[in-house]
Design a protein around this motif. Structure first.
Motif, PDB file in Angstrom:
ATOM      1  N   GLU A 144       0.904  -1.189  -0.601  1.00 22.61           N
ATOM      2  CA  GLU A 144       0.005   0.374  -0.038  1.00 22.61           C
ATOM      3  C   GLU A 144       0.862   1.289  -0.388  1.00 22.61           C
ATOM      4  O   GLU A 144       1.641   1.314   0.789  1.00 22.61           O
ATOM      5  N   GLY A 145       0.660   2.126  -1.178  1.00 17.02           N
ATOM      6  CA  GLY A 145       1.284   3.357  -1.239  1.00 17.02           C
ATOM      7  C   GLY A 145       2.870   2.778  -1.916  1.00 17.02           C
ATOM      8  O   GLY A 145       3.586   4.662  -1.308  1.00 17.02           O
ATOM      9  N   PHE A 146       3.033   1.983  -1.793  1.00 20.72           N
ATOM     10  CA  PHE A 146       4.951   1.931  -2.091  1.00 20.72           C
ATOM     11  C   PHE A 146       4.918   2.100  -3.631  1.00 20.72           C
ATOM     12  O   PHE A 146       3.530   2.384  -4.979  1.00 20.72           O
ATOM     13  N   SER A 147       6.047   2.503  -4.198  1.00 19.15           N
ATOM     14  CA  SER A 147       6.184   3.158  -5.468  1.00 19.15           C
ATOM     15  C   SER A 147       6.306   1.908  -6.372  1.00 19.15           C
ATOM     16  O   SER A 147       6.246   0.680  -5.587  1.00 19.15           O
ATOM     17  N   GLY A 148       6.015   1.614  -8.132  1.00 21.24           N
ATOM     18  CA  GLY A 148       6.462   1.041  -8.739  1.00 21.24           C
ATOM     19  C   GLY A 148       7.631  -0.211  -8.350  1.00 21.24           C
ATOM     20  O   GLY A 148       7.874  -1.426  -8.239  1.00 21.24           O
ATOM     21  N   GLY A 149       9.625   0.747  -8.327  1.00 21.06           N
ATOM     22  CA  GLY A 149      10.491  -0.368  -8.052  1.00 21.06           C
ATOM     23  C   GLY A 149      10.125  -1.118  -6.267  1.00 21.06           C
ATOM     24  O   GLY A 149      10.610  -2.062  -6.437  1.00 21.06           O
ATOM     25  N   GLU A 150       9.671  -0.137  -5.282  1.00 22.49           N
ATOM     26  CA  GLU A 150       9.404  -0.318  -4.448  1.00 22.49           C
ATOM     27  C   GLU A 150       7.942  -2.356  -4.306  1.00 22.49           C
ATOM     28  O   GLU A 150       8.436  -3.033  -3.209  1.00 22.49           O
ATOM     29  N   LYS A 151       7.331  -1.758  -4.909  1.00 22.25           N
ATOM     30  CA  LYS A 151       6.166  -3.295  -5.033  1.00 22.25           C
ATOM     31  C   LYS A 151       7.609  -4.227  -5.837  1.00 22.25           C
ATOM     32  O   LYS A 151       7.028  -5.238  -5.254  1.00 22.25           O
ATOM     33  N   LYS A 152       8.003  -4.070  -6.603  1.00 19.93           N
ATOM     34  CA  LYS A 152       9.042  -5.341  -7.364  1.00 19.93           C
ATOM     35  C   LYS A 152       9.756  -5.785  -5.990  1.00 19.93           C
ATOM     36  O   LYS A 152      10.367  -6.542  -6.275  1.00 19.93           O
ATOM     37  N   LYS A 153      10.322  -4.612  -5.512  1.00 22.06           N
ATOM     38  CA  LYS A 153      11.805  -5.193  -4.591  1.00 22.06           C
ATOM     39  C   LYS A 153      11.173  -6.106  -3.791  1.00 22.06           C
ATOM     40  O   LYS A 153      11.724  -6.831  -3.251  1.00 22.06           O
ATOM     41  N   ASN A 154       9.868  -5.287  -3.191  1.00 16.98           N
ATOM     42  CA  ASN A 154       8.890  -6.144  -2.437  1.00 16.98           C
ATOM     43  C   ASN A 154       8.506  -8.025  -2.518  1.00 16.98           C
ATOM     44  O   ASN A 154       8.859  -8.509  -2.353  1.00 16.98           O
ATOM     45  N   GLU A 155       8.109  -7.580  -3.880  1.00 19.86           N
ATOM     46  CA  GLU A 155       7.922  -8.697  -4.334  1.00 19.86           C
ATOM     47  C   GLU A 155       9.786 -10.578  -4.334  1.00 19.86           C
ATOM     48  O   GLU A 155       9.399 -11.328  -3.516  1.00 19.86           O
ATOM     49  N   VAL A 156      10.355  -9.847  -4.041  1.00 26.87           N
ATOM     50  CA  VAL A 156      11.748  -9.872  -4.432  1.00 26.87           C
ATOM     51  C   VAL A 156      12.441 -10.324  -3.133  1.00 26.87           C
ATOM     52  O   VAL A 156      12.600 -11.514  -2.672  1.00 26.87           O
ATOM     53  N   ILE A 168       9.321 -18.545  -9.974  1.00 25.44           N
ATOM     54  CA  ILE A 168       8.702 -17.392 -11.411  1.00 25.44           C
ATOM     55  C   ILE A 168       8.829 -15.800 -10.909  1.00 25.44           C
ATOM     56  O   ILE A 168       8.265 -15.002 -10.429  1.00 25.44           O
ATOM     57  N   LEU A 169       8.831 -15.302 -11.917  1.00 22.01           N
ATOM     58  CA  LEU A 169       9.566 -14.074 -12.079  1.00 22.01           C
ATOM     59  C   LEU A 169       8.868 -13.039 -13.323  1.00 22.01           C
ATOM     60  O   LEU A 169       9.138 -13.218 -14.487  1.00 22.01           O
ATOM     61  N   ASP A 170       7.747 -12.783 -13.279  1.00 22.06           N
ATOM     62  CA  ASP A 170       6.141 -12.699 -14.122  1.00 22.06           C
ATOM     63  C   ASP A 170       6.607 -10.726 -14.518  1.00 22.06           C
ATOM     64  O   ASP A 170       6.488  -9.786 -13.713  1.00 22.06           O
ATOM     65  N   GLU A 171       7.796 -10.404 -15.282  1.00 25.12           N
ATOM     66  CA  GLU A 171       7.816  -9.003 -15.391  1.00 25.12           C
ATOM     67  C   GLU A 171       8.553  -8.493 -14.314  1.00 25.12           C
ATOM     68  O   GLU A 171       8.572  -7.484 -14.221  1.00 25.12           O
ATOM     69  N   THR A 172       9.403  -8.716 -13.656  1.00 30.54           N
ATOM     70  CA  THR A 172       9.446  -8.196 -12.425  1.00 30.54           C
ATOM     71  C   THR A 172      10.769  -6.936 -13.276  1.00 30.54           C
ATOM     72  O   THR A 172      10.425  -5.717 -12.547  1.00 30.54           O
ATOM     73  N   ASP A 173      11.284  -6.610 -13.717  1.00 32.06           N
ATOM     74  CA  ASP A 173      12.218  -5.469 -14.522  1.00 32.06           C
ATOM     75  C   ASP A 173      11.738  -4.692 -15.174  1.00 32.06           C
ATOM     76  O   ASP A 173      11.575  -3.536 -14.960  1.00 32.06           O
ATOM     77  N   SER A 174      10.028  -4.762 -15.386  1.00 29.17           N
ATOM     78  CA  SER A 174       9.692  -3.828 -16.754  1.00 29.17           C
ATOM     79  C   SER A 174       9.205  -2.717 -15.894  1.00 29.17           C
ATOM     80  O   SER A 174       8.819  -2.812 -14.587  1.00 29.17           O
ATOM     81  N   GLY A 175       9.695  -1.702 -16.140  1.00 32.60           N
ATOM     82  CA  GLY A 175       9.269   0.139 -14.791  1.00 32.60           C
ATOM     83  C   GLY A 175      10.318   0.458 -13.952  1.00 32.60           C
ATOM     84  O   GLY A 175       9.722   1.340 -13.422  1.00 32.60           O
ATOM     85  N   LEU A 176      11.155  -0.490 -13.731  1.00 36.48           N
ATOM     86  CA  LEU A 176      12.123  -0.307 -13.171  1.00 36.48           C
ATOM     87  C   LEU A 176      13.363   1.000 -14.020  1.00 36.48           C
ATOM     88  O   LEU A 176      13.761   0.702 -14.845  1.00 36.48           O
ATOM     89  N   ASP A 177      13.855   1.977 -12.197  1.00 37.31           N
ATOM     90  CA  ASP A 177      14.694   2.499 -12.962  1.00 37.31           C
ATOM     91  C   ASP A 177      16.287   1.402 -12.576  1.00 37.31           C
ATOM     92  O   ASP A 177      16.015   0.227 -12.235  1.00 37.31           O
ATOM     93  N   ILE A 178      16.893   2.178 -12.617  1.00 36.25           N
ATOM     94  CA  ILE A 178      18.480   1.230 -13.440  1.00 36.25           C
ATOM     95  C   ILE A 178      19.050   0.892 -12.472  1.00 36.25           C
ATOM     96  O   ILE A 178      19.354  -0.760 -12.161  1.00 36.25           O
ATOM     97  N   ASP A 179      18.474   1.721 -10.537  1.00 35.13           N
ATOM     98  CA  ASP A 179      19.551   1.005  -9.559  1.00 35.13           C
ATOM     99  C   ASP A 179      18.196  -0.043  -9.411  1.00 35.13           C
ATOM    100  O   ASP A 179      18.755  -0.876  -8.408  1.00 35.13           O
TER     101      ASP A 179
END
Lengths: 254, 496
Positions: A144-156, A168-179
């Motif tokens: 809740e209230g996570f940025s896109g990047g935070e959500k993906k990091k949280n999944e990992v 299984i990582l479903d497009e975990t990389d999309s929408g992420l900045d390089i960091d």
């Protein structure tokens, strides 16, 4: 570990996957690449057991068992983990509480004793440190209230805590900045083990600069049209998806 | 191979019962205890009221008070009848077909639990409320109300040392008539509304608590209510007074056995906080809600109100309402004293054919008074859930503030949720804020939880508890655990 044979899947009466064959062994990282609408995410969701997708033919065997017969939660308890492309928000439920419930369900399933709140928090902190995750994330409500990047990091991060056998990582990389991409990739690399397999679903070659796959598969229009080593990804990056489409054009009609 | 039902059946896991199916459940506490009862004949008239008063050996002023209330009620019944403005539907109640007095026949004076009717103790055990254990383990003083008469009171001695009076209402009338006379009806006058008038005329018992100046009540006070005799309306009366600088936290929880005929429940609760005093009142309400088809169940028409009489006083209502066929309840606070605070935290669940029209009234009179309202409505099945709230800033309530948050959660597509906020501001220096939201438990949330290893029931329970968190954290610890459990029982059919 995972054996997919002639898998055909439909959603709302429309066939999306048209006969997938894929074999994944323990210790391997498989990248599944493809253009938008090729069926990549459908493949991930079907393996996780999403009820929207209906299997109309084929077999999926996971560790010798018929995966398609298992309820989604049973798949999870048997070690199948999917990092969501669009992680869902659960307001009011802290990440730590959510993860402990999941973790203990898996432990119960294995006949192990459940961890109490204190023991689990210790484990959680240790994993957070390992993954370079800010501890404040543990007490925030799930996504809740996570940025896109935070959500993906949280999944990992969830993956690191739950230690699946098949990730299984479903497009975990999309929408992420390089960091953020680096954090996610590093997380995946840290979890590489001889007993664990990873299926990395992605649109872009970019993440493969940080995670070196053992195999690359190209999915176009519901079928795997090419498989190869890591160099296939580079070739694809250079020539684009049209290149495989064109190559495929002839045998497709046969 | 074609996309046929057969192929789909062959290749996919057997579908689970849907969310809606899971949330319809049977009442856990459906049983009936066989205890001999002393009953009045059916019907309501002056003689019955005189009988009640006589049975309870009441002083003259109580009888007069009751008779006056009865005349108010008669007038209301004649002019308007039952209130009709609420968003609930129920048949006209025949008030002459109700027994207004029923007391267990064995009515000993009790010093310890050993003297309690063993049948009754068994009932409490079945309910999972072993008094003995509570007494020893939790340090909670329990004043157990069985039908209309209190039969067990614990920890009284300890409270007495501090000058705290905690007893049944009947005892208070006998032993502390001056306090009863001073405060009874000062917050909810007998002519307040139809059901309050009825209660004032015929109430048989309830709880009374007085905390003297500067005393902090060292334990959570708790009462368990239970309707037991068939066709007996229950009319509870509770009065809690916190004198200057005092603090008290009171917990009320109730369950009722399964019944076919509808049972009327019309309680009145009055809270009074003098200068610097705090009263915290928590409720878990789990009356029989009727069966899956909407047959039976308790009609719960309750008037609960508190008055912050003194400066810097505070009254806080927290309620978790999961039971009853009909809930009609608006615990409110009259903010009289300067800087006084009123709070209302509510979770109301309606499932199957349950109807709830509930909310609060915050009436600001004093300067710089403050109120907070957090209401969480959950509808499942054919449930109909209405929030109705009034925030009123009187002309002299300078600098008064209110914050209201109303959230509704829908499970399935046959239920409904409504929000009716009434805000009346009569001066320019006060402010009222209102936020509202409606959401649905999504299949995606359920699937997300399942993918992490939780089954559907646990997934629903997780989402619902998250939704209610802001209210649950206001509950006393013991109650919070119970509320979490009750909510999952109410919504997913799993027991425990």
């Amino acid at each position: 570990m995972l054996e997919i044979k002639n898998l055909r899947v439909a959603v709302g009466g429309k066939e999306i996957l048209k006969g997938i064959n894929l074999s994944v062994n323990a210790g391997e990282v498989h990248a599944v690449m493809g253009p938008n609408g090729s069926g990549k995410s459908t493949l991930a969701q079907v393996l996780a057991g999403h009820p929207t997708f209906q299997v109309i033919e084929g077999e999926v065997t996971y560790e010798g068992r018929n995966l398609l017969e298992m309820m989604p939660e049973d798949r999870a308890k048997e070690g199948v983990f999917m990092a969501f492309q669009y992680p869902v928000e659960i307001p009011g439920v802290s990440n730590a509480y959510f993860l402990r419930s999941a973790y203990n369900e898996i432990r119960k399933h294995r006949g192990e004793e459940e961890l109490d709140a204190m023991e689990f928090l210790k484990l959680l902190r240790q994993r957070a440190k390992l993954m370079n995750i800010d501890e404040s994330l543990l007490n925030r409500p799930v996504n809740e209230g996570f940025s896109g990047g935070e959500k993906k990091k949280n999944e990992v991060f969830q993956m690191a805590v739950l230690e699946p056998k098949l990730a299984i990582l479903d497009e975990t990389d999309s929408g992420l900045d390089i960091d953020a991409l680096k954090v996610v990739a590093e997380g995946v690399n840290q979890l590489r083990r001889p007993e664990r397999a990873t299926v990395l679903i992605t649109h872009y070659q970019r993440i493969l600069n940080y995670i070196t796959p053992d195999y690359v598969h190209v999915l176009v229009d519901g079928k795997i049209v090419r498989s190869g080593g890591k160099e296939l990804a580079l070739e694809l990056e250079e020539k684009g998806y049209d290149w495989v489409r064109e190559k495929e054009a002839v045998p497709a009609g046969a | 191979m074609a996309i046929t039902d057969e192929n789909i059946k062959l290749h996919n896991p057997t579908p689970e019962p849907g969310v809606e199916e899971l949330v319809s459940r049977e009442y856990k506490y459906g049983f009936y205890t066989d205890i001999e009862q002393d009953k009045a004949p059916k019907g309501l008239n002056e003689d019955i009221i005189r009988l009640i008063s006589a049975k309870k050996e009441e002083p003259e002023f109580m009888l007069e008070w009751r008779l006056k209330a009865f005349s108010h009620w008669l007038k209301m019944a004649k002019e308007e009848g039952q209130p009709k403005w609420a968003n609930i539907h129920y048949p006209e109640i025949n008030y002459q077909d109700i027994i207004y007095y029923a007391a267990p026949k064995k009515k000993p004076k009790l010093d310890s639990l050993d003297q309690v009717d063993p049948e009754l103790l068994k009932t409490f055990e079945k309910l999972g409320i072993p008094l003995e254990e509570q007494k020893m383990l939790t340090g909670v003083a329990v004043d157990a109300v069985f039908d209309s008469v209190s039969v067990a009171t614990t920890f009284k001695a300890k409270l007495a040392e501090l000058g705290i009076i905690f007893c049944s209402f009947s005892e208070a009338v006998q032993n502390h008539p001056e306090l009863v006379k001073k405060y009874l009806g000062t917050v909810v006058p007998p002519n307040d509304n139809f059901f309050a008038a009825l209660n004032s005329a015929v109430f048989t018992d309830g709880s009374f608590c007085y905390v003297p100046k500067g005393v902090r009540c060292p334990m959570e006070l708790s009462t368990y209510f239970r309707i037991n005799a068939a066709d007996t309306g229950q009319f509870e009366r509770t009065l809690i007074v916190a004198d200057e600088g005092a603090y008290v936290s009171y917990m009320e929880g109730c369950t009722a056995p399964m019944r076919d005929t509808n049972q009327l429940h019309a309680a009145v609760v009055e809270l009074i906080a003098l200068e610097g005093a705090t009263v915290k009142y928590s409720t878990i309400q789990n009356w029989y809600a009727g069966d899956k088809e909407g047959k039976g169940g308790i009609f719960n028409f309750v008037t609960k109100r508190g008055k912050c009489l003194g400066k810097n006083s505070k009254i806080s209502w927290t309620q978790v309402e999961t039971g009853a066929a009909i809930t009609w309840k608006y615990p409110g606070v009259i903010l009289e004293g300067e800087n006084s605070i009123g709070e209302f935290y509510s979770v109301a669940v309606t499932n199957n054919y349950q109807q709830a029209d509930t909310g609060t009234k915050m009436i600001h009179f004093g300067k710089n008074t403050k109120s907070t309202i957090v209401s969480k409505g959950i509808s499942a099945g054919h449930g109909n859930n209405t929030y109705r709230g009034l925030v009123k800033m009187q002309p002299r309530a300078k600098g008064a503030r209110n914050y209201t948050q109303c959230d509704s959660l829908l499970i399935g597509d046959k239920c409904s949720a409504n929000t009716f906020p009434y805000i009346e501001v009569q001066n320019s220096s006060s402010s009222a804020e209102h936020e509202a939201s409606t959401s649905r438990i999504s299949e995606d949330q359920i699937f997300y939880c399942k993918q992490r290893g939780l089954n559907t029931e646990n997934a629903i329970s997780m989402v619902v508890n998250g939704f209610c968190k802001e209210v649950f954290r206001e509950l006393p610890m013991e109650f919070a655990v119970e509320a979490t459990k009750l909510l999952s029982v109410s919504l997913d059919g799993s027991v425990g």
